[in-house]
Motif scaffolding. Structure first.
Motif: not given
Length: 565
Positions: A318-320, A324-326, A330-331
């Motif tokens: 879940k953290i990973l 990745k989603r964050t 941001r990109l």
């Protein structure tokens, strides 16, 4: 009628003939033995093993007295459908250098299975390099004309290629069946596990599994992957796949990498699940494995004993996923800013202290309207180096570079005007004016020599000179004229060369004059003129210009030629 000799031809003595035969055998062909084992069995031993191939080839070379074994080349675990093999490339390097003049293989399939490329080597490359090629069990020798003209060889190459395709399809079917059953496909157990031969499954290796558990706990506590690598190095945790290294190497060879930590945190093997089918490829085409989407993996839950708790593994995923989603969000938001903040000095920025390429990094201010900016910093790995992590902002570097370019252009244009003035001959002390005077003087002396020769002939006709005197003085005038004409030709060539340089200089000056007093950054101008930029610790810069050669030519045009005056 000519008489015929009645003497019988005398044959060589047996001892002499034997000595000649031995001498002929001493001239042997430098030969290479090449063996290959397919990647279909990962280089493992089979009935048609590497040792069997090498022994057969060595025996064949030993039986043929005209061949001399120089070296043996072995590619173990490489497909025959492509020629990108390390030992084969080394073999071809020795062939091109002349070290090898003959290649011996067990059969044509061991050399290669690609029909087109194998035929190209046999029909074009080897005949061009004058290399003899022998396939032992196929009874093929390219030194025999009937073998090169036979249809059997291309047919065998086609069959070898079709065989490779058929085997590839069968292997894919076998692997798919094993994946569905949950069989172990990899001969090397993952980190933290060993293979239980009785159960044919993975068993936990506590000597390494403890590092996997602490790795997950650290990550759940918010420790970064980079910090985890530092802690593992501090604990001297054994590196993954340590048993595959040479036994002579020391343990913990090299530091842990963040990419390794990332793979271990995502791998379901540590939660007791067996995941297979992560990559796919066509083995007979020699293509690199292509990654498969995670949803398409073949997953067997609770396949073996877990190293970490299922709850810990799910929490890490879940953290990973959130990270990745964050990162993607941001990109997406910073896409416009990243397009504006580009690396305009790519490939030409160096550290003035250690000489390394400086790395471009995009940064962001926390306040202000213009928050995005770029900077160059040195990634020296030497902890004691003065230049470690020293940096310079991109905007400051643009100003400094354009200022130095402007000074260089101004100096070059001033030099160009001076050279043009010298080439026009306006300065009496210039090199061009001296050469022009020299040409005029030589032309006048040649005319005088011709006039003297005419007067000399008139004196001879009038009886004032004897024939011997006339011939002697005539030869002297002719020799003098030839020397003067040679000097005139050299001076004319020098003048033409200088005029050509002057035209090039004039063209470049006219081109660079457009950039005089130009302070606005121009990436095209930088790429045109700048070869390398060295950044000092105090943000001082040293620019090496591409136009230094042209600038040196301009200086050469203004030098005084001592032979001209």
């Amino acid at each position: 009628m000519a008489r015929k000799s009645r003497k019988k031809p005398v044959g060589l003595l047996p001892e002499v003939q034997q000595a000649l035969d031995v001498a002929a055998l001493e001239v042997k062909l430098p030969t290479a033995a090449y063996a290959r084992l397919s990647s279909g069995n990962s280089g493992n031993e089979t009935d048609d093993s590497i040792q069997t191939q090498v022994m057969l080839i060595h025996d064949f070379i030993r039986e043929h007295k005209d061949l001399q074994l120089i070296d043996t080349y072995v590619d173990n675990g490489y497909s025959g459908m492509n020629f990108d093999r390390p030992e084969f490339e080394r073999l071809m390097g020795d062939v091109r250098s002349g070290k090898i003049k003959c290649i011996v293989v067990k059969d044509l399939s061991r050399f290669g299975r690609d029909y087109l490329e194998t035929g190209y080597y046999l029909e074009t490359i080897f005949p061009h390099l004058k290399v003899r090629f022998i396939a032992v069990t196929d009874d093929f020798d390219n030194s025999r004309q009937e073998d090169m003209e036979s249809l059997a060889v291309p047919i065998k190459n086609m069959v070898n290629g079709m065989y490779a395709r058929d085997i590839s399809k069968k292997l894919v079917s076998v692997y798919e069946m094993k994946r569905e059953r949950g069989d172990l496909l990899n001969g090397f157990p993952p980190y933290g596990y060993v293979i239980d031969e009785e159960k044919n499954n993975y068993a936990v290796d506590e000597s390494k599994a403890c590092y996997i558990r602490v790795m997950y706990q650290w990550f759940l506590m918010g420790v970064s992957k980079y910090e985890i690598t530092k802690r593992l190095d501090l604990l001297k945790a054994p590196r993954p796949r340590e048993k595959r290294l040479d036994e002579t190497l020391e343990e913990n060879n090299g530091p842990w990498q963040t990419s390794t930590i990332g793979r271990y945190l995502e791998n379901p093997i540590f939660a007791g699940d067996l995941a297979s089918g992560k990559t796919k490829r066509a083995a007979y085409k020699g293509l690199k494995p292509q990654p498969v989407e995670r949803d398409d993996w073949v997953l067997h839950r609770d396949h073996h004993e877990a190293v970490v708790l299922r709850s810990d593994y799910d929490a890490v995923q879940k953290i990973l996923a959130g990270n990745k989603r964050t990162r993607k969000e941001r990109l997406a938001k910073s896409e416009k800013e990243r397009a504006e903040t580009t690396n305009v000095f790519r490939g030409i920025i160096y550290c003035g202290c250690c000489g390394r390429h400086m790395t471009f990094m995009r940064c962001k201010h926390t306040v202000g309207a213009d928050t995005s900016y770029g900077t160059y910093f040195c990634k020296s790995k030497d902890e004691t180096a003065l230049c470690r992590n020293h940096s310079i902002p991109d905007k400051l570097l643009r100003i400094l570079v354009m200022d130095q370019i402007n000074l260089m252009i101004k100096a070059m244009c001033d030099r160009g005007r001076m050279v043009k003035c010298l080439m026009d001959g306006k300065d009496e002390g210039s090199k061009v004016a001296s050469i022009q005077k020299k040409i005029t003087s030589l032309s006048y002396r040649i005319e005088q020599t011709e006039e003297r020769k005419t007067v000399l002939y008139e004196d001879y006709v009038g009886g004032l000179l004897e024939k011997e005197e006339y011939q002697c003085m005539k030869e002297r005038y002719i020799s003098e004229r030839q020397k003067l004409e040679e000097r005139l030709r050299e001076a004319s060539q020098t003048l033409q060369s200088m005029q050509k340089k002057a035209r090039l200089i004039d063209e470049q000056v006219k081109h660079l004059e457009h950039y005089l007093d130009c302070r606005e950054f121009d990436e095209g101008l930088v790429r045109e003129l700048v070869d390398a930029i060295y950044i000092g610790i105090d943000n001082s810069i040293e620019i090496r210009f591409k136009c230094n050669d042209a600038y040196q030519q301009w200086l050469d045009c203004t030098e005084v030629d001592e032979d001209v005056s």
